[in-house]
Design a protein around this motif. Structure first.
Motif, PDB file in Angstrom:
ATOM      1  N   ALA A   1      47.995  27.627  14.485  1.00 38.62           N
ATOM      2  CA  ALA A   1      49.051  28.735  14.108  1.00 38.62           C
ATOM      3  C   ALA A   1      48.613  30.008  14.688  1.00 38.62           C
ATOM      4  CB  ALA A   1      49.219  28.780  12.631  1.00 38.62           C
ATOM      5  N   GLN A   2      47.416  30.238  14.537  1.00 36.11           N
ATOM      6  CA  GLN A   2      46.859  31.532  14.994  1.00 36.11           C
ATOM      7  C   GLN A   2      46.689  31.752  16.556  1.00 36.11           C
ATOM      8  OE1 GLN A   2      46.840  34.061  12.770  1.00 36.11           O
ATOM      9  NE2 GLN A   2      47.262  32.271  11.366  1.00 36.11           N
ATOM     10  N   ALA A   3      46.346  30.523  17.025  1.00 33.96           N
ATOM     11  CA  ALA A   3      46.234  30.399  18.563  1.00 33.96           C
ATOM     12  C   ALA A   3      47.812  30.582  19.311  1.00 33.96           C
ATOM     13  CB  ALA A   3      45.796  29.040  18.970  1.00 33.96           C
ATOM     14  N   VAL A   4      48.756  29.660  18.516  1.00 37.48           N
ATOM     15  CA  VAL A   4      50.054  29.986  19.082  1.00 37.48           C
ATOM     16  C   VAL A   4      50.461  31.480  19.043  1.00 37.48           C
ATOM     17  CG1 VAL A   4      52.463  29.276  18.376  1.00 37.48           C
ATOM     18  CG2 VAL A   4      50.779  27.403  18.649  1.00 37.48           C
ATOM     19  N   ARG A   5      50.382  32.333  17.893  1.00 34.97           N
ATOM     20  CA  ARG A   5      50.827  33.587  17.806  1.00 34.97           C
ATOM     21  C   ARG A   5      50.052  34.389  18.898  1.00 34.97           C
ATOM     22  NH1 ARG A   5      47.999  36.403  12.272  1.00 34.97           N
ATOM     23  NH2 ARG A   5      49.826  37.555  11.955  1.00 34.97           N
ATOM     24  N   VAL A   6      48.924  34.021  19.305  1.00 34.90           N
ATOM     25  CA  VAL A   6      48.199  34.912  20.023  1.00 34.90           C
ATOM     26  C   VAL A   6      48.887  34.695  21.688  1.00 34.90           C
ATOM     27  CG1 VAL A   6      46.049  34.964  21.514  1.00 34.90           C
ATOM     28  CG2 VAL A   6      46.187  35.387  18.814  1.00 34.90           C
ATOM     29  N   LEU A   7      49.109  33.137  21.943  1.00 36.38           N
ATOM     30  CA  LEU A   7      49.413  32.600  23.234  1.00 36.38           C
ATOM     31  C   LEU A   7      50.697  33.426  23.299  1.00 36.38           C
ATOM     32  CD1 LEU A   7      48.925  30.484  25.272  1.00 36.38           C
ATOM     33  CD2 LEU A   7      50.187  29.074  23.888  1.00 36.38           C
ATOM     34  N   GLN A   8      51.745  33.283  22.215  1.00 33.42           N
ATOM     35  CA  GLN A   8      53.129  33.972  22.744  1.00 33.42           C
ATOM     36  C   GLN A   8      52.909  35.310  22.947  1.00 33.42           C
ATOM     37  OE1 GLN A   8      55.084  32.287  19.067  1.00 33.42           O
ATOM     38  NE2 GLN A   8      56.774  31.660  20.560  1.00 33.42           N
TER      39      GLN A   8
ATOM     40  N   THR B   1      41.650  32.988   7.878  1.00 31.27           N
ATOM     41  CA  THR B   1      42.032  32.316   9.278  1.00 31.27           C
ATOM     42  C   THR B   1      43.053  33.248   9.663  1.00 31.27           C
ATOM     43  OG1 THR B   1      41.546  30.150   8.304  1.00 31.27           O
ATOM     44  CG2 THR B   1      42.770  30.311  10.334  1.00 31.27           C
ATOM     45  N   ALA B   2      44.124  33.429   8.955  1.00 26.80           N
ATOM     46  CA  ALA B   2      45.350  34.233   9.304  1.00 26.80           C
ATOM     47  C   ALA B   2      44.820  35.680   9.345  1.00 26.80           C
ATOM     48  CB  ALA B   2      46.423  34.154   8.016  1.00 26.80           C
ATOM     49  N   GLU B   3      44.005  36.414   8.591  1.00 24.64           N
ATOM     50  CA  GLU B   3      43.632  37.594   8.982  1.00 24.64           C
ATOM     51  C   GLU B   3      42.795  37.811  10.348  1.00 24.64           C
ATOM     52  OE1 GLU B   3      42.151  39.651   5.585  1.00 24.64           O
ATOM     53  OE2 GLU B   3      42.030  41.713   6.513  1.00 24.64           O
ATOM     54  N   MET B   4      42.203  36.833  10.479  1.00 21.26           N
ATOM     55  CA  MET B   4      41.290  36.938  11.861  1.00 21.26           C
ATOM     56  C   MET B   4      42.327  36.941  12.787  1.00 21.26           C
ATOM     57  SD  MET B   4      38.561  37.358  13.500  1.00 21.26           S
ATOM     58  CE  MET B   4      36.771  37.005  13.079  1.00 21.26           C
ATOM     59  N   GLY B   5      43.421  35.899  12.886  1.00 21.60           N
ATOM     60  CA  GLY B   5      44.321  35.788  13.868  1.00 21.60           C
ATOM     61  C   GLY B   5      45.164  37.152  14.106  1.00 21.60           C
ATOM     62  N   GLU B   6      45.164  37.700  12.975  1.00 22.17           N
ATOM     63  CA  GLU B   6      46.136  38.958  12.831  1.00 22.17           C
ATOM     64  C   GLU B   6      45.339  40.162  13.679  1.00 22.17           C
ATOM     65  OE1 GLU B   6      48.168  39.722   9.245  1.00 22.17           O
ATOM     66  OE2 GLU B   6      48.023  42.015   9.449  1.00 22.17           O
ATOM     67  N   ALA B   7      43.963  40.044  13.126  1.00 20.72           N
ATOM     68  CA  ALA B   7      43.296  41.144  13.908  1.00 20.72           C
ATOM     69  C   ALA B   7      43.079  41.066  15.525  1.00 20.72           C
ATOM     70  CB  ALA B   7      41.555  41.125  13.364  1.00 20.72           C
ATOM     71  N   VAL B   8      43.053  39.555  15.756  1.00 20.65           N
ATOM     72  CA  VAL B   8      43.221  39.492  17.563  1.00 20.65           C
ATOM     73  C   VAL B   8      44.446  39.981  18.138  1.00 20.65           C
ATOM     74  CG1 VAL B   8      42.831  37.871  19.321  1.00 20.65           C
ATOM     75  CG2 VAL B   8      41.412  37.634  17.282  1.00 20.65           C
ATOM     76  N   ALA B   9      45.545  39.463  17.260  1.00 22.94           N
ATOM     77  CA  ALA B   9      46.812  39.793  17.871  1.00 22.94           C
ATOM     78  C   ALA B   9      46.991  41.273  17.901  1.00 22.94           C
ATOM     79  CB  ALA B   9      47.984  39.102  16.992  1.00 22.94           C
TER      80      ALA B   9
END
Ligand code: NAD
Length: 388
Positions: A36-43, A365-373
């Protein structure tokens, strides 16, 4: 499906302005969380490059077994063959461990790799400066380490026949047989990718085998020596897998590109995760004549699944490899890597890469994805400035 060119060299197909399809196979355990985090960043990154992504979900592994009784439904393979690239989470877990080998989730992944004709698994491993203290190895050993494992993916002992388990007569227990098989062309094509990568990096290639014991490895070594003649500018050495494992731990900066067979590459790249701080940091790309499959190196980590504790950076960096190698969106890929670096420099840590030092911020997991995004637009702008 679109061909993927020059695997590992960073060259790809320019997809600017186009719509692209990515098959998304989240899988089991922590697979859906990190995907889910990879997809968020990919898009987000593809959007900055002006590319619209169509994401098509598919079933694989345990979730596919539960839904339709098989680990790789035909519809999933068709989906992947028709997409520009595939993003995968992980498969497997205790719920399916009791199944016959051919019915297990892992069989679905092996069948997908085979069905897509993937033969090279590329696993970059580097020590991010901010994570040197998170490694189980001494910081002075891992600082500056930067290697890539080219693992042969379509052959070797994971696919060789015959393979079976039989019951011996007269209470003699059981007998299990696996077969390691390699052919010259299989070794040559993987070796050429490795040599091309070495040429574009620091010019060193280490071929890993067990040529003191195995016929397959003797063929491997002879073949790599022959291919080496095409790349006189690359320094080549040959290492036995056992001593190579020791050297990866003791002196990881001594390696640039490693080429090796399916099983040795599987094991050595997990070992090399120590350099990056955690298995959760490592991305991978699997390439063949066409298409690509991108997945973190780690498995489904059932012990932490569903708890928002998994490190999504391996999956996110796999998405960066997808942008680079299958979509040709190099600036977008660099923006993702830059955003990961920024998040780490700003102290964001999932539990697996936390050293407990001051200045770190423990996140899920989600907050790390958000930090990257959140850091992608700035990283994108910086990449753009650097390229002008
Ligand atoms: P694993 O990679 O799932 O876990 C090994 C260790 O690393 C565990 O302690 C786990 O908690 C930790 N870990 C892994 N990924 C992490 C992440 N992103 N963040 C934080 N910690 C992480 O390997 P395993 O335990 O040997 O296997 C578990 C299941 O996964 C098995 O069913 C196995 O067959 C499967 N598996 C699948 C793949 C794949 O889908 N490519 C690869 C390896 C294992």
């Amino acid at each position: 499906m679109m061909a993927t060119t020059a695997a590992g060299s960073g060259a790809g197909i320019c997809a600017c302005g186009a719509a692209r399809t990515v098959a998304v196979l989240a899988g089991d355990g922590i697979g859906p969380e990190v995907t889910a985090q990879a997809v968020r960043v990919l898009q987000l990154a593809a959007g900055l490059a002006g590319v619209r992504l169509t994401l098509s979900p598919g079933l694989i592994g345990g979730q596919a077994i539960d839904a339709c009784g098989e680990p790789l439904p035909a519809a999933t393979l068709d989906l992947c063959l028709g997409a520009d690239a595939c993003l995968l989470g992980a498969v497997g877990g205790p719920a399916w461990d009791g199944l016959a080998p051919a019915r297990r989730p892992e069989a679905g992944l092996l069948a997908l790799r085979k069905g897509m004709g993937l033969y090279a698994n590329i696993r970059p491993v580097a020590c991010h400066p901010a994570l040197a203290a998170s490694s189980p190895l001494r910081p002075d050993l891992v600082a500056g380490a930067d290697l890539v494992v080219y693992r042969e993916l379509g052959g070797g002992i994971y696919y060789g026949q015959p393979r079976f388990t039989e019951t011996l007569p007269d209470g003699g227990g059981e007998r299990a047989v696996d077969t390691m098989v390699y052919t010259t062309p299989e070794i040559e094509r993987l070796a050429r990718l490795g040599f091309a990568a070495a040429r574009s990096r620091r010019g060193r290639l280490t071929s890993v085998d067990k040529a003191n014991v195995l016929d397959c490895s003797r063929l491997w070594r002879r073949t790599v020596q022959q291919v080496a003649a095409e790349y006189p500018d690359v320094h080549v050495d040959h290492a036995y897998v056992d001593s190579c494992a020791m050297a990866i731990v003791a002196a990881p900066r001594g390696f640039d590109v490693l080429v090796t067979g399916n099983m040795f590459g599987d094991i050595l790249s997990d070992l090399a995760a120590c350099i990056a701080g955690s298995l959760g940091m490592l991305p991978s790309a699997s390439l063949g004549e066409r298409g690509g499959l991108y997945e973190p190196v780690h498995g489904s980590a059932p012990g932490i699944a569903g708890q928002d504790r998994a490190n999504p950076l391996g999956a996110i960096l796999s998405a960066a490899m997808l942008l680079d190698l299958s979509l040709g969106l190099h600036q977008a890929a660099q923006a993702v890597r830059g955003a990961v670096s920024r998040a780490l420099e700003d102290g964001y840590r999932t539990a697996d890469i936390s050293s407990g030092r001051a200045g770190e911020r423990l996140v899920g997991t989600a907050e790390m994805g958000e930090a990257v995004a959140e850091r992608i637009p700035a990283a994108w702008n910086e990449m753009g400035r650097n390229q002008r």
